[in-house]
Design a protein around this motif. Structure first.
Motif, short mmCIF file in Angstrom:
data_model
loop_
_atom_site.label_atom_id
_atom_site.label_comp_id
_atom_site.label_asym_id
_atom_site.label_seq_id
_atom_site.Cartn_x
_atom_site.Cartn_y
_atom_site.Cartn_z
N PRO A 31 0.82 -1.21 0.00
CA PRO A 31 0.00 0.00 0.00
C PRO A 31 0.85 1.26 0.00
CG PRO A 31 -0.12 -1.10 2.13
CD PRO A 31 0.71 -1.96 1.24
N PRO A 32 0.31 2.36 -0.54
CA PRO A 32 1.05 3.62 -0.52
C PRO A 32 1.13 4.23 0.88
CG PRO A 32 -1.13 3.94 -1.47
CD PRO A 32 -0.96 2.46 -1.24
N ALA A 33 0.17 3.87 1.74
CA ALA A 33 0.16 4.33 3.13
C ALA A 33 -0.43 3.19 3.96
CB ALA A 33 -0.68 5.58 3.29
N TRP A 34 -0.08 3.17 5.22
CA TRP A 34 -0.55 2.11 6.12
C TRP A 34 -1.58 2.65 7.08
CZ3 TRP A 34 0.91 -2.78 5.15
CH2 TRP A 34 2.01 -2.96 4.30
N GLU A 35 -2.63 1.87 7.32
CA GLU A 35 -3.70 2.26 8.24
C GLU A 35 -3.91 1.17 9.27
OE1 GLU A 35 -7.26 3.90 6.00
OE2 GLU A 35 -6.08 2.98 4.40
N LEU A 36 -4.02 1.59 10.52
CA LEU A 36 -4.37 0.68 11.60
C LEU A 36 -5.67 1.14 12.23
CD1 LEU A 36 -0.97 0.26 13.50
CD2 LEU A 36 -2.09 -1.42 12.01
N ALA A 37 -6.51 0.20 12.60
CA ALA A 37 -7.69 0.49 13.41
C ALA A 37 -7.35 0.04 14.83
CB ALA A 37 -8.90 -0.27 12.89
N THR A 38 -7.81 0.78 15.82
CA THR A 38 -7.51 0.47 17.21
C THR A 38 -8.62 0.96 18.11
OG1 THR A 38 -5.87 0.69 18.98
CG2 THR A 38 -6.17 2.59 17.52
N THR A 39 -8.63 0.45 19.32
CA THR A 39 -9.59 0.93 20.32
C THR A 39 -9.07 2.18 21.03
OG1 THR A 39 -8.64 -0.49 22.02
CG2 THR A 39 -10.48 -1.39 20.73
N ALA A 40 -7.83 2.56 20.78
CA ALA A 40 -7.24 3.74 21.43
C ALA A 40 -7.93 5.01 20.94
CB ALA A 40 -5.74 3.82 21.13
N SER A 41 -8.15 5.92 21.87
CA SER A 41 -8.74 7.22 21.51
C SER A 41 -7.64 8.13 20.96
CB SER A 41 -9.35 7.87 22.75
OG SER A 41 -8.34 8.24 23.66
N VAL A 42 -8.06 9.26 20.41
CA VAL A 42 -7.09 10.26 19.95
C VAL A 42 -6.17 10.65 21.10
CG1 VAL A 42 -6.83 12.62 19.09
CG2 VAL A 42 -8.54 11.11 18.07
N ASP A 43 -6.74 10.90 22.27
CA ASP A 43 -5.93 11.28 23.44
C ASP A 43 -4.95 10.18 23.83
OD1 ASP A 43 -7.07 13.79 23.61
OD2 ASP A 43 -8.59 13.17 25.07
N ASP A 44 -5.39 8.91 23.74
CA ASP A 44 -4.48 7.79 24.03
C ASP A 44 -3.30 7.80 23.06
OD1 ASP A 44 -6.13 6.74 26.09
OD2 ASP A 44 -7.24 5.49 24.65
N CYS A 45 -3.59 8.00 21.79
CA CYS A 45 -2.52 8.02 20.77
C CYS A 45 -1.58 9.20 20.99
CB CYS A 45 -3.12 8.07 19.37
SG CYS A 45 -3.95 6.55 18.89
N LEU A 46 -2.14 10.35 21.34
CA LEU A 46 -1.29 11.51 21.59
C LEU A 46 -0.36 11.26 22.77
CD1 LEU A 46 -3.86 14.41 21.04
CD2 LEU A 46 -2.08 13.64 19.47
N ALA A 47 -0.83 10.51 23.77
CA ALA A 47 -0.01 10.21 24.93
C ALA A 47 1.01 9.11 24.65
CB ALA A 47 -0.90 9.78 26.10
N LEU A 48 0.69 8.17 23.76
CA LEU A 48 1.57 7.03 23.49
C LEU A 48 2.72 7.35 22.56
CD1 LEU A 48 -0.96 4.10 23.04
CD2 LEU A 48 0.86 4.23 24.73
N PHE A 49 2.52 8.31 21.65
CA PHE A 49 3.51 8.57 20.62
C PHE A 49 4.00 10.01 20.73
CE2 PHE A 49 0.64 5.29 19.09
CZ PHE A 49 1.54 4.26 18.85
N GLY A 50 5.29 10.20 20.54
CA GLY A 50 5.90 11.50 20.72
C GLY A 50 5.61 12.51 19.64
N ASN A 51 5.19 12.05 18.46
CA ASN A 51 5.04 12.98 17.35
C ASN A 51 3.76 12.77 16.54
OD1 ASN A 51 5.79 10.51 16.36
ND2 ASN A 51 7.28 11.29 14.91
N PRO A 52 2.64 12.39 17.17
CA PRO A 52 1.44 12.15 16.37
C PRO A 52 0.80 13.45 15.90
CG PRO A 52 0.89 11.94 18.66
CD PRO A 52 2.38 12.17 18.58
N VAL A 53 0.09 13.37 14.80
CA VAL A 53 -0.62 14.52 14.25
C VAL A 53 -2.11 14.17 14.26
CG1 VAL A 53 -0.93 15.98 12.22
CG2 VAL A 53 1.33 15.07 12.76
N PRO A 54 -2.92 14.90 15.02
CA PRO A 54 -4.36 14.62 15.02
C PRO A 54 -4.98 15.08 13.69
CG PRO A 54 -3.87 16.44 16.50
CD PRO A 54 -2.57 15.95 15.96
N THR A 55 -4.90 14.22 12.68
CA THR A 55 -5.29 14.55 11.31
C THR A 55 -6.78 14.87 11.19
OG1 THR A 55 -3.70 12.84 10.73
CG2 THR A 55 -4.89 13.82 8.94
#
Length: 80
Positions: free
Chosen positions: A45-69
């Motif tokens: 694929p040209p880009a990778w997508e994951l589905a998860t139960t994590a909320s946007v806030d969970d992702c922002l806390a887990l990763f140092g450089n996420p972009v809330p697209t």
């Protein structure tokens, strides 16, 4: 006609790390969207997508450089 088996080893290391970090935090992660379709067709694929139960806030806390697209839709981009 049989479908090709997706191989975990063929997934990019960065994607495996993101999924692992989500799962370690208690949020399952699944390959999704066009990336899943392409992998099932034996393509990259040209880009990778994951589905998860994590909320946007969970992702922002887990990763140092996420972009809330698209935070209203729960979409976060984690640059690799």
């Amino acid at each position: 006609m049989s479908s090709p088996e997706p191989q975990h080893a063929s997934l990019p290391a960065a994607l495996r790390e993101i999924a692992s970090r989500l799962e370690s935090a208690g949020h399952p992660a699944w390959l999704a969207g066009e990336s899943l379709t392409r992998v099932l067709l034996g393509e990259t694929p040209p880009a990778w997508e994951l589905a998860t139960t994590a909320s946007v806030d969970d992702c922002l806390a887990l990763f140092g450089n996420p972009v809330p697209t698209q935070p209203n839709r729960g979409v976060v981009t984690v640059p690799a």
